[in-house]
Design an enzyme around this catalytic site. Structure first.
Site, mmCIF file in Angstrom:
data_model
loop_
_atom_site.group_PDB
_atom_site.id
_atom_site.type_symbol
_atom_site.label_atom_id
_atom_site.label_comp_id
_atom_site.label_asym_id
_atom_site.label_seq_id
_atom_site.Cartn_x
_atom_site.Cartn_y
_atom_site.Cartn_z
ATOM 1 N N LYS A 1 -24.338 -120.655 82.388
ATOM 2 C CA LYS A 1 -24.650 -119.910 81.174
ATOM 3 C C LYS A 1 -26.078 -119.399 81.351
ATOM 4 O O LYS A 1 -27.046 -120.099 81.058
ATOM 5 C CB LYS A 1 -24.547 -120.850 79.969
ATOM 6 C CG LYS A 1 -24.151 -120.170 78.662
ATOM 7 C CD LYS A 1 -25.121 -119.136 78.172
ATOM 8 C CE LYS A 1 -26.335 -119.729 77.514
ATOM 9 N NZ LYS A 1 -27.380 -118.703 77.269
ATOM 10 N N GLU B 1 -35.299 -129.624 83.726
ATOM 11 C CA GLU B 1 -36.589 -129.078 84.155
ATOM 12 C C GLU B 1 -37.134 -128.298 82.963
ATOM 13 O O GLU B 1 -36.597 -127.251 82.607
ATOM 14 C CB GLU B 1 -36.388 -128.188 85.380
ATOM 15 C CG GLU B 1 -35.865 -128.998 86.558
ATOM 16 C CD GLU B 1 -35.649 -128.191 87.835
ATOM 17 O OE1 GLU B 1 -35.606 -126.959 87.769
ATOM 18 O OE2 GLU B 1 -35.523 -128.821 88.888
ATOM 19 N N CYS C 1 -42.986 -121.769 84.460
ATOM 20 C CA CYS C 1 -43.219 -123.106 83.897
ATOM 21 C C CYS C 1 -44.429 -123.784 84.545
ATOM 22 O O CYS C 1 -45.052 -124.659 83.965
ATOM 23 C CB CYS C 1 -41.979 -123.961 84.087
ATOM 24 S SG CYS C 1 -41.484 -124.052 85.818
ATOM 25 N N GLU D 1 -47.544 -125.506 74.701
ATOM 26 C CA GLU D 1 -47.173 -124.488 75.695
ATOM 27 C C GLU D 1 -47.059 -123.127 75.005
ATOM 28 O O GLU D 1 -46.331 -122.982 74.024
ATOM 29 C CB GLU D 1 -45.826 -124.835 76.342
ATOM 30 C CG GLU D 1 -45.427 -123.854 77.437
ATOM 31 C CD GLU D 1 -44.012 -124.082 77.972
ATOM 32 O OE1 GLU D 1 -43.075 -124.206 77.166
ATOM 33 O OE2 GLU D 1 -43.851 -124.123 79.202
HETATM 34 P P1 NAD Z 1 -34.777 -121.908 76.221
HETATM 35 O O1 NAD Z 1 -34.756 -123.386 76.171
HETATM 36 O O2 NAD Z 1 -34.979 -121.156 74.958
HETATM 37 O O3 NAD Z 1 -33.400 -121.357 76.799
HETATM 38 C C1 NAD Z 1 -32.910 -121.758 78.061
HETATM 39 C C2 NAD Z 1 -31.408 -121.665 78.060
HETATM 40 O O4 NAD Z 1 -30.862 -122.618 77.164
HETATM 41 C C3 NAD Z 1 -30.863 -120.304 77.625
HETATM 42 O O5 NAD Z 1 -29.777 -119.983 78.465
HETATM 43 C C4 NAD Z 1 -30.408 -120.583 76.201
HETATM 44 O O6 NAD Z 1 -29.369 -119.738 75.753
HETATM 45 C C5 NAD Z 1 -29.903 -122.022 76.309
HETATM 46 N N1 NAD Z 1 -29.872 -122.786 75.069
HETATM 47 C C6 NAD Z 1 -30.718 -122.695 74.007
HETATM 48 N N2 NAD Z 1 -30.367 -123.613 73.060
HETATM 49 C C7 NAD Z 1 -29.293 -124.294 73.541
HETATM 50 C C8 NAD Z 1 -28.484 -125.371 73.028
HETATM 51 N N3 NAD Z 1 -28.728 -125.917 71.858
HETATM 52 N N4 NAD Z 1 -27.467 -125.806 73.801
HETATM 53 C C9 NAD Z 1 -27.225 -125.275 75.008
HETATM 54 N N5 NAD Z 1 -27.943 -124.254 75.533
HETATM 55 C C10 NAD Z 1 -28.975 -123.779 74.818
HETATM 56 O O7 NAD Z 1 -35.851 -121.517 77.306
HETATM 57 P P2 NAD Z 1 -36.364 -120.063 77.686
HETATM 58 O O8 NAD Z 1 -37.136 -119.521 76.530
HETATM 59 O O9 NAD Z 1 -35.216 -119.285 78.234
HETATM 60 O O10 NAD Z 1 -37.352 -120.362 78.906
HETATM 61 C C11 NAD Z 1 -38.703 -120.665 78.744
HETATM 62 C C12 NAD Z 1 -38.939 -122.147 78.781
HETATM 63 O O11 NAD Z 1 -38.370 -122.699 79.949
HETATM 64 C C13 NAD Z 1 -40.397 -122.552 78.833
HETATM 65 O O12 NAD Z 1 -40.600 -123.658 78.002
HETATM 66 C C14 NAD Z 1 -40.609 -122.958 80.288
HETATM 67 O O13 NAD Z 1 -41.675 -123.842 80.496
HETATM 68 C C15 NAD Z 1 -39.302 -123.563 80.607
HETATM 69 N N6 NAD Z 1 -39.055 -123.537 82.057
HETATM 70 C C16 NAD Z 1 -39.139 -124.699 82.768
HETATM 71 C C17 NAD Z 1 -38.924 -124.699 84.143
HETATM 72 C C18 NAD Z 1 -39.026 -125.941 84.986
HETATM 73 O O14 NAD Z 1 -38.569 -125.904 86.112
HETATM 74 N N7 NAD Z 1 -39.596 -127.024 84.508
HETATM 75 C C19 NAD Z 1 -38.618 -123.512 84.783
HETATM 76 C C20 NAD Z 1 -38.540 -122.346 84.031
HETATM 77 C C21 NAD Z 1 -38.752 -122.377 82.660
HETATM 78 C C1 6OH Z 2 -40.455 -122.359 86.545
HETATM 79 O O1 6OH Z 2 -40.658 -121.476 85.728
HETATM 80 C C2 6OH Z 2 -40.453 -122.153 87.942
HETATM 81 C C3 6OH Z 2 -39.831 -122.936 88.799
HETATM 82 C C4 6OH Z 2 -39.872 -122.573 90.144
HETATM 83 C C5 6OH Z 2 -39.277 -123.208 91.124
HETATM 84 O O2 6OH Z 2 -38.535 -124.235 90.960
HETATM 85 C C6 6OH Z 2 -39.457 -122.775 92.473
HETATM 86 O O3 6OH Z 2 -39.436 -123.581 93.354
HETATM 87 O O4 6OH Z 2 -39.626 -121.580 92.736
#
Ligand code: NAD
Ligand code: 6OH
Length: 484
Positions: free
Chosen positions: A176, A252, A286, A388
């Site tokens: 998804k 993550e 992230c 954040e």
């Molecule tokens: P988000 O949590 O809003 O959405 C991520 C996904 O989850 C989307 O596909 C969304 O539709 C889905 N989703 C939302 N609510 C849900 C629920 N209740 N049940 C199931 N699915 C659901 O995140 P975003 O805004 O797309 O991304 C930004 C965030 O992601 C930031 O906080 C960033 O730090 C984090 N991030 C973390 C990593 C990591 O590797 N640690 C990597 C990239 C992004």
């Molecule tokens: C988060 O936003 C980024 C994650 C990145 C990786 O896991 C990577 O190795 O490129």
């Protein structure tokens, strides 16, 4: 108008409702996306179950690995189309999508295809109390159907980071992708078909989170594991949903990452590295640094150099080769980032650079741009230092001692990444080992070897992926004990 559909059991399938896929650079609608309702999510999960029992389940490791390399070939063949789709969906500069997102997607398939072939098994010869022997060995089995939910910041990169090891381990998947960036997961479906991946092995359902495809997927009783990258709060919601059926999860999540700059750093290298760490992908990685701590002796000169860096970044159309800074992902996300820009002022910050919305005098004014922004002068307790923001913004604070800066860097509920800038490697090692995070860089940032552990502490996540850590998450081990 282009239409983006779900991909279920090897076929592109329309849903009953549609939503718009918007280009964040100018607010234009790129495509209409078919939303998967509960019935479509159920068909995708059932297709994945069936493929697990039949075609995919019967292939050996070497055959699976060969097919995964063909997927990587397909990604490389469709390079330009994937780059264009990622640029249009995310607004990231074309140079970044070409150098990071798409090559990395292909690399994910190659690395995990090779790793699964080389992965050994644990075995122990055991002495039993009666003086005899037993042999223990563990065999790797797929978990089953894996639900994969991904964010919008590095859409194809983060999706393939999970799809590749899940398939390498013999699972089937229902993904998804984020509602903001549905295109590349769908192009990947075409690539899977062309590569000969059997129907039902890779399924895509489009939609939102709550009361939509994301939640329907995590609620489904035939999904055996859930892997999620996104916001910490979303992770908490998913954890509640999957608790009822005790599914394994890998999370993550978000971060509020620190960069620590010592007076003995290579100054230019540190300014350039931290410039990337704060502003790359418009701060929407992230791993980005939103807290920068600089030793007092070089504080003023460092802030001035970072300001110059921020103010010379070329902001503009993501499709232009020289662009370094694109828009934020959506109007809603821009409103969130701007609310922190306002809050920083209320909390008493000094605005060193930025803090507003840029003006272009053309169609980009309909896009979701913000200026790269640097603050100083906030107390460590300020919300802008604790929460954040996920934009091109940092707060820079001075420090006087190693002990003080270690405490400041670790004073957070998150724990994803940190970077340390010093030419004293002894200190580099010492401080790195004190960081309560999953990844620490010394004199670099976002330098990633795909075999290394990746994940976070605290609100930044649960579990580790990467290399063998991914293979261990995406497989179940069955230990077999034989009396000899
Ligand atoms: P988000 O949590 O809003 O959405 C991520 C996904 O989850 C989307 O596909 C969304 O539709 C889905 N989703 C939302 N609510 C849900 C629920 N209740 N049940 C199931 N699915 C659901 O995140 P975003 O805004 O797309 O991304 C930004 C965030 O992601 C930031 O906080 C960033 O730090 C984090 N991030 C973390 C990593 C990591 O590797 N640690 C990597 C990239 C992004
Ligand atoms: C988060 O936003 C980024 C994650 C990145 C990786 O896991 C990577 O190795 O490129």
């Amino acid at each position: 108008m282009e239409s983006i559909q779900n991909y279920i059991d090897g076929k592109f399938v329309r849903g009953k409702r549609e939503f718009a896929d918007v280009n964040p650079a100018d607010g234009s609608v790129i495509a209409q996306v078919s939303e998967a309702d509960r019935d479509l999510v159920d068909s995708a999960v059932q297709a994945a179950r069936k493929a697990l029992q039949w075609e995919w389940g019967k292939l050996g490791v070497r055959q699976r690995a060969t097919l995964l390399h063909k997927v990587a070939d397909g990604i490389e063949r469709r390079f330009d189309c994937l780059v264009a789709a990622e640029v249009a969906d995310t607004g990231k500069p074309i140079s970044l999508a070409s150098r990071l997102d798409v090559p990395r997607a292909a690399a994910n398939f190659r690395v995990f295809a090779d790793l699964i072939k080389a992965a050994g098994l644990e075995s122990f010869q055991t002495e039993t109390p009666d003086g005899r022997q037993a042999l223990n060995y563990a065999v790797r089995k797929p978990l089953g159907v894996v639900g994969i939910i991904t964010p919008w910041n590095l859409p194809l990169l983060l999706l393939t980071w999970k799809v590749a090891p899940a398939l390498a381990c013999g699972n089937t998947v229902v993904v998804k992708p984020s509602e903001e960036t549905p295109a590349t997961a769908t192009i990947l479906a075409e690539i899977m078909q062309e590569a000969g991946i059997p129907s039902g092995v890779y399924n895509v359902v489009h939609g939102f989170g709550p009361n939509s495809a994301g939640e329907f997927l995590t609620q489904h009783s035939d999904v055996n594991a859930v892997t999620f990258t996104g916001e910490s709060q979303t992770g908490a919601a998913i954890m509640k949903t999957v608790a009822a059926s005790v599914k394994p999860v890998s999370f993550e999540l978000g971060g509020k990452n620190a960069a620590i700059v010592f007076g003995d750093c290579d100054f230019d290298e540190a300014v350039s590295g931290i410039g990337d760490a704060v502003f790359l992908n418009t701060g929407q990685v992230c791993l980005c640094a939103e807290r920068v701590y600089v030793e007092r002796g070089i504080f003023d000169s460092f802030v001035a150099a970072l300001k110059r860096k921020a103010e010379t970044l070329r902001m503009g159309s993501p499709a232009e080769v020289g662009t370094e800074l694109g828009p934020l992902i959506s109007a809603q996300h821009r409103e969130k980032v701007l609310s922190y820009y306002r809050l920083a002022r209320e909390e008493g910050a000094t605005v060193v650079s930025g803090g507003a919305v840029p003006e272009f005098g053309n169609s980009l004014d309909n896009g979701f741009y913000v200026q790269p922004t640097i603050y100083t002068g906030l107390p460590e307790s300020a919300r802008c230092v604790k929460e954040e923001i996920f934009g091109p913004v940092c707060h820079v604070a001075p420090f006087d001692s190693e002990e003080e800066v270690v405490n400041m860097a670790n004073d957070t509920k998150y724990g994803l990444a940190a970077s340390i800038w010093t030419t004293n490697l002894k200190r580099g090692h010492r401080v790195a080992q004190k960081m309560n995070v999953g990844i620490t860089w010394v004199n670099c940032w976002f330098l990633r070897d795909l075999r290394t552990p990746f994940g976070g502490a605290g609100l930044s996540g649960i579990g580790r992926e990467g290399g063998m850590h991914s293979l261990n998450f995406y497989s179940g081990l069955n230990n077999i004990c034989i009396r000899l």
